[in-house]
Motif scaffolding. Structure first.
Motif, PDB file in Angstrom:
ATOM      1  N   SER A  11     -18.337  13.761  11.899  1.00  0.00           N
ATOM      2  CA  SER A  11     -18.364  15.179  12.233  1.00  0.00           C
ATOM      3  C   SER A  11     -19.064  15.966  11.140  1.00  0.00           C
ATOM      4  CB  SER A  11     -16.934  15.689  12.422  1.00  0.00           C
ATOM      5  OG  SER A  11     -16.227  15.599  11.186  1.00  0.00           O
ATOM      6  N   THR A 209     -18.233  25.264   9.371  1.00  0.00           N
ATOM      7  CA  THR A 209     -18.065  24.145  10.302  1.00  0.00           C
ATOM      8  C   THR A 209     -17.158  24.479  11.465  1.00  0.00           C
ATOM      9  OG1 THR A 209     -16.240  23.258   8.991  1.00  0.00           O
ATOM     10  CG2 THR A 209     -18.447  22.474   8.476  1.00  0.00           C
ATOM     11  N   THR A 213     -18.108  23.941  15.269  1.00  0.00           N
ATOM     12  CA  THR A 213     -17.290  23.114  16.156  1.00  0.00           C
ATOM     13  C   THR A 213     -16.933  23.874  17.437  1.00  0.00           C
ATOM     14  OG1 THR A 213     -16.357  21.973  14.235  1.00  0.00           O
ATOM     15  CG2 THR A 213     -15.163  21.783  16.318  1.00  0.00           C
TER      16      THR A 213
END
Length: 933
Positions: A11, A209, A213
């Motif tokens: 990720s 992030t 996401t």
């Protein structure tokens, strides 16, 4: 593995953490390590320096005690020094010039480690030695006065006289402790740096992030079709721009989706209407297909009925015309009868053309693959139509190249049909000049040849505007042609389709008033055995031949044939030069070949023949003129051999090698004396009065007893009351037809095993298969030919019966079928197989013992080809199995059982073939003498 694929497994959060923490940890470790190691070295240097500061003053102070050998004073000095640095110094010792312990600060259990191991003259300055957790320093003690040293101290150095050395052990524990403290401090500093980096990294993850996401989650929903998904909240910098872009994209996709859904609904509606129309069309097509199939069935029935209805009266017309010729008639009546026969035969040819076209159009034409002699087949075909060329005064020439193989495999009847159509058309449309058939070898492989045949004429030609319609059914190049020349217009289209079905090509070139050139190329298989007898052509070498032929084409073709046999030929194309040679020739010629053309009158022809006869023992006249009276009155009485042009290569060679002793002159037509009839009882069945009378008349000339009935019921009654040797059965009859009558006769009568021959006008292949599958033994088509009838009677009455071998080993009926029902050809094929068996068996045995794969494959392949034409089904099957396995690269040793079985079968074939040949050769010879074959 692709690195990009590996990257996608992690990720964005993981990558941010890795990229943020890894550099910080790496730099912290490097810096901590650097400063820690540097601190280690600084502490060690400090320790060495402190030890040097202790030992070097002691070495100077110890000189007096060592010189005076005062151990007590020296020991007090050493003890005071150690007590002053008790935490640092563990022990101090002085060694004299002999490397013996002089004095020590206190007792040390292992003072040997303090002793200098090398020679003392090598100790010039303070030396350091690390031993475990201790540091040993050694410093030399030199005498400063000239005579201060004792007498036994005799070691001299550059610095003075060496009295001994002092050794001190320094404790390193304190230094090590400081080193550990420095390492722990560095670790704590690095750990604090990493924690601070984690703080800032998690802050970055939270602000970067997590929004990304969320964007991924929203994009996934959009991809799943949830176009109402949107991104909320305030983001920093470019992330806010990305959020707005994704929301705008989702809005656009939602609009496009709504528009597309409308289009799909519209297209679905249109498609539903189209499918309804297609369904209606499919129903219509299905109905049209059924109508077409019904029309095809009706067409087939119509063709079969038309064939039967037309052939039935033609059978009577042709048959009784031939019978009428046998009766006493004057010349005009004979001419009338022959005209009737020719007209009926032409009508039969038109019917055959229509049936052939129908079979080709339906794709039901079945081609045979039988061995035949190419030159003999073409010669026979040309002979049949040469009369038309002679009647029009045309020069008909056949030129077959020497390299064209004679033994080929294919459908000889269809090859003849193709040549007959093309040459017949050339003769039909040529009023003067020549028609030339030229055959050349186009290509050749191990198993196949491709031949090219050109039919060149000097006829009316074809206009360019009409050439496109030439190969169309029922079409002519000009509508006036059918009125002027006749014909259905099916010949060329049948020829084209036959050539295409046989794997060849056909075409033509033509110029009006100059002529045409129709050509076709045809692939044929190469025959493994020679068809027909071979002639000793070497006997013609150096034979002298006087050859006269005024026509250029015929002269060129025959000259090439004669030169090919290495004969010495004297050529002439003009009468004066021919007469000069005949008058001046001293030595006789072995042969004189004269054409009937170029003579001014019969008198000049006769005188030339007389003169030529005096110059040779074999005078051959090449004749293709129209004057039959001249042939009978002048040529035959004065010639040894008369050959009709065009003459085949084989026929010319045979007549030159074996000229007849005397020539039979054809007498005027007389009533033939009836041949002896066979003692047979034959049943003839036909519902048509004319046909029944004809077959009764024909059979009465061949057999002793004929019973004629006009219905199938009557035939069944006769079959139950008496025994017949042969039954000829019509097929299409009212009430009980021929097939039903045959089944009843086979089921319960006195003629269950009597051969039943179908006599019918049905000419379609399906009808023939139905007839032969109904229990009938043979087939005789209408119109009935007397020779064919005679052959059928002879074949079924004199059919050999072999009981000493299995039919699967050698089947004579199958051998006859494969040889096109020619008994002499079947015997020739069987003889050639028998002659080749010893060498074949030897080669197979050798290849088996040596595991020779190529030789075994080649031998089995040749044997397989030979077995296809000799009626040996078991041998053919074994050869096919072994050849297929060898082509799949199966080892020879793995096929040993099958090969041994084949060798056993070849032994049986050899025995059976010897029996068949010995029994049938005598019968065929007798038949030929009696004129039955």
């Amino acid at each position: 593995m692709n690195p990009v694929n590996n990257m996608t497994k992690y990720s964005l959060r993981s990558w941010v953490l890795v990229l943020a923490l890894a550099p910080t940890i790496l730099v912290g470790i490097l810096l901590g390590s650097y400063f820690t190691i540097n601190r280690f070295y600084e502490l060690e240097d400090t320790l060495v320096e402190q030890g040097s500061n202790i030992i070097e003053p002691l070495s100077i102070a110890s000189e007096i005690g060592l010189v005076a050998n005062d151990r007590e004073a020296t020991k007090r000095l050493l003890a005071a020094a150690q007590l002053n640095k008790s935490t640092l110094v563990k022990s101090i010792a002085i060694f004299d010039a002999n490397n013996q312990l002089f004095v020590t600060s206190h007792y040390h259990k292992d003072f040997e480690i303090m002793r200098y191991k090398e020679a003392l003259n090598t100790l010039h300055k303070t030396e350091i030695e690390h031993v475990g957790d201790s540091l040993i320093l050694r410093t030399p003690i030199f005498s400063t006065g000239p005579s201060a040293a004792p007498a036994n101290y005799d070691i001299q150095t550059d610095d003075g006289q060496l009295l001994g050395y002092i050794s001190i052990i320094i404790n390193k524990e304190r230094a090590l402790l400081e080193q550990h403290r420095a390492a722990v401090a560095a670790f704590i500093i690095v750990l604090i740096g990493v924690q601070l980096n984690l703080l800032f990294t998690f802050r970055l993850v939270k602000n970067v992030t997590q929004p990304i996401t969320e964007m991924v989650r929203v994009v996934a929903k959009i991809r799943e079709g949830k176009l109402d998904a949107r991104l909320d909240g305030n983001l920093i910098g470019e992330l806010d721009l990305l959020k707005r872009g994704i929301n705008a994209m989702a809005g656009s996709l939602s609009e496009y989706h709504d528009e597309m859904q409308q289009n799909i609904d519209q297209a679905t509606s249109d498609l539903r209407e189209t499918l309804e129309q297609i369904e209606i069309q499919n129903v219509e097509l299905d109905l049209a297909k059924k109508r077409a199939l019904e029309a095809s069935r009706i067409k087939s029935e119509f063709l079969a009925n038309m064939s039967h209805e037309l052939r039935t009266p033609l059978n009577g017309v042709i048959g009784f015309a031939r019978q009428l010729v046998k009766t006493p008639l004057h010349s005009s009546q004979v001419d009338y009868i022959k005209t009737i026969e020719r007209s009926a035969t032409n009508l039969l040819g038109i019917i055959n053309d229509i049936l052939d076209f129908s079979k080709l159009e339906a794709g039901k034409m079945v081609l045979e693959n039988m061995p035949f002699g190419l030159r003999e087949t073409i010669g026979d075909t040309i002979t049949l139509i040469s009369g038309s060329a002679q009647a029009k005064g045309l020069e008909l020439v056949v030129d077959i190249a020497p390299n064209v193989p004679d033994n080929v495999n294919g459908d000889a009847m269809r090859v003849c049909q193709i040549i007959n159509n093309l040459v017949g058309n050339a003769i039909k449309f040529t009023d003067s000049g020549s028609v030339m058939v030229k055959i050349e070898l186009q290509s050749q492989s191990e198993e196949q040849v491709v031949l090219r045949c050109d039919v060149v004429d000097t006829g009316i030609g074809i206009d360019e505007s009409q050439q496109d319609f030439l190969f169309q059914a029922f079409g002519q190049a000009d509508s006036s042609i059918s009125r002027r020349f006749g014909g259905t217009g099916l010949g060329l289209v049948i020829t084209k389709r036959l050539v295409n079905q046989m794997g060849g090509q056909i075409g033509f070139t033509s110029s009006p008033e100059k002529g045409s050139n129709f050509w076709f190329s045809l692939p044929l298989g190469l025959g493994q055995f020679q068809i027909g007898d071979s002639l000793p052509l070497e006997k013609l070498k150096d034979k002298t031949i006087l050859f006269y032929e005024p026509r250029v084409l015929t002269h060129a073709v025959l000259s090439r044939q004669l030169n090919q046999w290495d004969t010495k030929v004297t050529h002439h194309q003009h009468i004066p030069s021919l007469l000069t040679t005949l008058n001046t020739a001293e030595a006789p010629y072995d042969y004189v070949l004269l054409s009937c053309h170029g003579f001014s009158d019969a008198g000049q022809l006769v005188s030339t023949l007389y003169l030529a006869k005096t110059k040779t023992d074999c005078l051959v006249v090449l004749y293709d003129c129209q004057e039959q009276d001249a042939l009978t009155q002048f040529i035959r009485p004065n010639a040894d051999v008369v050959l009709s042009l065009p003459v085949s290569e084989h026929q010319l060679a045979r007549n030159l090698l074996y000229p007849p002793m005397e020539y039979d002159i054809i007498a005027p037509v007389t009533i033939a004396t009836p041949a002896a009839r066979q003692s047979l009882t034959v049943l003839a069945v036909d519902d048509n009065f004319a046909n029944l009378k004809l077959i009764d008349t024909l059979l009465s000339e061949l057999v002793t007893t004929v019973v004629a009935v006009n219905s199938g019921d009557e035939a069944v009654k006769q079959a139950k009351t008496r025994t017949f040797d042969l039954i000829f059965m019509d097929i299409q009859m009212p009430g009980t037809d021929g097939i039903s009558a045959t089944k009843q006769i086979r089921q319960g009568s006195m003629n269950r095993n009597t051969p039943i021959i179908a006599v019918t006008a049905h000419a379609i292949a399906e009808e023939r298969e139905l007839i032969l599958g109904s229990g009938m033994d043979g087939y005789l088509p209408k119109p009935i030919d007397e020779a064919a009838l005679k052959d059928v009677i002879h074949r079924w009455i004199t059919r050999p019966k072999f009981t000493h071998f299995d039919l699967h080993t050698l089947n004579w009926d199958l051998c006859l079928t494969q040889a096109n029902h020619k008994a002499d050809l079947a015997l020739d094929m069987l003889r050639m197989l028998l002659d080749s068996l010893p060498q074949t068996v030897t080669t197979i045995q050798t290849a088996l013992s040596q595991n020779d794969h190529p030789v075994m494959l080649s031998t089995i392949h040749k044997l397989h080809g030979a077995s296809c034409y000799c009626g040996v089904p078991t041998t053919q099957r074994l050869c096919q199995e072994i050849e297929s396995a060898l082509k799949r690269e199966t080892a020879v040793e793995d096929l040993e059982p099958e090969i041994l079985e084949l060798l056993d079968e070849l032994t049986k074939v050899e025995s059976a073939a010897n029996q068949v040949i010995s029994q049938l050769s005598a019968e065929i010879t007798d038949d030929q003498k009696n004129g039955l074959l």
